[in-house]
Design a protein around this motif. Structure first.
Motif, PDB file in Angstrom:
ATOM      1  N   VAL A   1     -15.648   1.170   3.138  1.00  0.00           N
ATOM      2  CA  VAL A   1     -15.239   1.207   4.529  1.00  0.00           C
ATOM      3  C   VAL A   1     -16.481   0.973   5.371  1.00  0.00           C
ATOM      4  CG1 VAL A   1     -14.230   2.620   6.352  1.00  0.00           C
ATOM      5  CG2 VAL A   1     -13.384   2.816   4.006  1.00  0.00           C
ATOM      6  N   GLU A   2     -16.417  -0.063   6.182  1.00  0.00           N
ATOM      7  CA  GLU A   2     -17.565  -0.399   7.021  1.00  0.00           C
ATOM      8  C   GLU A   2     -17.654   0.586   8.173  1.00  0.00           C
ATOM      9  OE1 GLU A   2     -18.877  -3.928  10.040  1.00  0.00           O
ATOM     10  OE2 GLU A   2     -17.672  -4.467   8.305  1.00  0.00           O
ATOM     11  N   LYS A   3     -18.757   1.286   8.257  1.00  0.00           N
ATOM     12  CA  LYS A   3     -18.957   2.240   9.339  1.00  0.00           C
ATOM     13  C   LYS A   3     -19.584   1.523  10.525  1.00  0.00           C
ATOM     14  CE  LYS A   3     -21.053   6.693  10.353  1.00  0.00           C
ATOM     15  NZ  LYS A   3     -19.989   7.338  11.055  1.00  0.00           N
ATOM     16  N   LYS A   4     -18.884   1.603  11.653  1.00  0.00           N
ATOM     17  CA  LYS A   4     -19.370   0.945  12.859  1.00  0.00           C
ATOM     18  C   LYS A   4     -20.412   1.830  13.533  1.00  0.00           C
ATOM     19  CE  LYS A   4     -15.190  -1.591  13.983  1.00  0.00           C
ATOM     20  NZ  LYS A   4     -14.194  -1.828  15.031  1.00  0.00           N
ATOM     21  N   PRO A   5     -21.364   1.226  14.219  1.00  0.00           N
ATOM     22  CA  PRO A   5     -22.309   2.039  14.992  1.00  0.00           C
ATOM     23  C   PRO A   5     -21.562   2.723  16.138  1.00  0.00           C
ATOM     24  CG  PRO A   5     -22.586  -0.289  15.479  1.00  0.00           C
ATOM     25  CD  PRO A   5     -21.598  -0.200  14.352  1.00  0.00           C
ATOM     26  N   LEU A   6     -22.127   3.792  16.655  1.00  0.00           N
ATOM     27  CA  LEU A   6     -21.477   4.531  17.730  1.00  0.00           C
ATOM     28  C   LEU A   6     -21.309   3.669  18.979  1.00  0.00           C
ATOM     29  CD1 LEU A   6     -20.242   7.127  18.744  1.00  0.00           C
ATOM     30  CD2 LEU A   6     -22.533   7.967  19.254  1.00  0.00           C
TER      31      LEU A   6
ATOM     32  N   LYS B   1      -8.994   1.500  20.178  1.00  0.00           N
ATOM     33  CA  LYS B   1      -9.913   2.306  19.372  1.00  0.00           C
ATOM     34  C   LYS B   1     -11.271   2.551  20.030  1.00  0.00           C
ATOM     35  CE  LYS B   1      -8.102   0.974  14.859  1.00  0.00           C
ATOM     36  NZ  LYS B   1      -8.423   0.383  13.557  1.00  0.00           N
ATOM     37  N   SER B   2     -11.579   1.818  21.115  1.00  0.00           N
ATOM     38  CA  SER B   2     -12.907   1.908  21.725  1.00  0.00           C
ATOM     39  C   SER B   2     -12.802   2.085  23.231  1.00  0.00           C
ATOM     40  CB  SER B   2     -13.703   0.624  21.441  1.00  0.00           C
ATOM     41  OG  SER B   2     -13.832   0.407  20.061  1.00  0.00           O
TER      42      SER B   2
ATOM     43  N   ASN C   1     -17.639   2.895  20.215  1.00  0.00           N
ATOM     44  CA  ASN C   1     -16.658   2.886  19.131  1.00  0.00           C
ATOM     45  C   ASN C   1     -16.023   4.261  18.944  1.00  0.00           C
ATOM     46  OD1 ASN C   1     -16.821   0.114  18.322  1.00  0.00           O
ATOM     47  ND2 ASN C   1     -18.865   0.574  17.554  1.00  0.00           N
ATOM     48  N   SER C   2     -15.415   4.753  20.022  1.00  0.00           N
ATOM     49  CA  SER C   2     -14.734   6.051  20.014  1.00  0.00           C
ATOM     50  C   SER C   2     -13.847   6.101  21.250  1.00  0.00           C
ATOM     51  CB  SER C   2     -15.751   7.180  20.061  1.00  0.00           C
ATOM     52  OG  SER C   2     -15.110   8.415  20.244  1.00  0.00           O
TER      53      SER C   2
END
Length: 143
Positions: A24-29, A75-76, A135-136
């Motif tokens: 799972v690719e973790k996106k930067p914050l 999502k963002s 990304n939140s």
């Protein structure tokens, strides 16, 4: 014949239900999507875009359209940092850091604007701005 079919079905089930580890690719914050020295508004402001309809307006920009995916609207959150008019040749507003807590995202901004009056009739005035993707969907606090 029935034996062969049952062996094939069993083999298919065995391989299709494998426990492969998907990465799972973790996106930067956060991601800085655009920093432009001209094209912003003639006032200084920070705007947080949280609603999908607000975020969709960013897709009208040719360069941002390539950087924003459809699911980013749900999502963002996005942050617009508009520097206002300046004669300086660089963007005065910088993101120092972004911190995620349990309840919110804290964005630390550094503004290096000099305390000088700008003559808006001057042709050398520029209007820098920066657009950031968080990304939140947590609430954003700007400090």
């Amino acid at each position: 014949m029935v034996k062969r079919i049952s062996i094939l079905v069993f083999g298919f089930l065995l391989f299709s239900c494998s426990t492969s580890n998907k990465v799972v690719e973790k996106k930067p914050l956060y991601e800085v999507l655009a920093t432009n020295n001209n094209g912003g508004a003639n006032i200084k402001f920070y705007e947080i875009l949280t609603e999908p309809k607000e975020i969709m307006m960013l897709l009208g920009d040719e360069s941002l359209r390539k950087k924003i995916k459809k699911d980013d609207t749900v999502k963002s959150n996005f942050l617009i940092l508009n520097s206002g008019p300046t004669k300086e040749t660089y963007n005065r507003i910088k993101v120092e850091k972004v911190v995620e807590t349990e309840k919110e995202i804290i964005v630390y901004i550094k503004d290096t604007q000099k305390e000088t009056e700008i003559d808006l009739s001057d042709e050398n005035i520029i209007y820098p701005y920066t657009i950031i993707k968080i990304n939140s969907k947590k609430p954003i606090v700007i400090k």
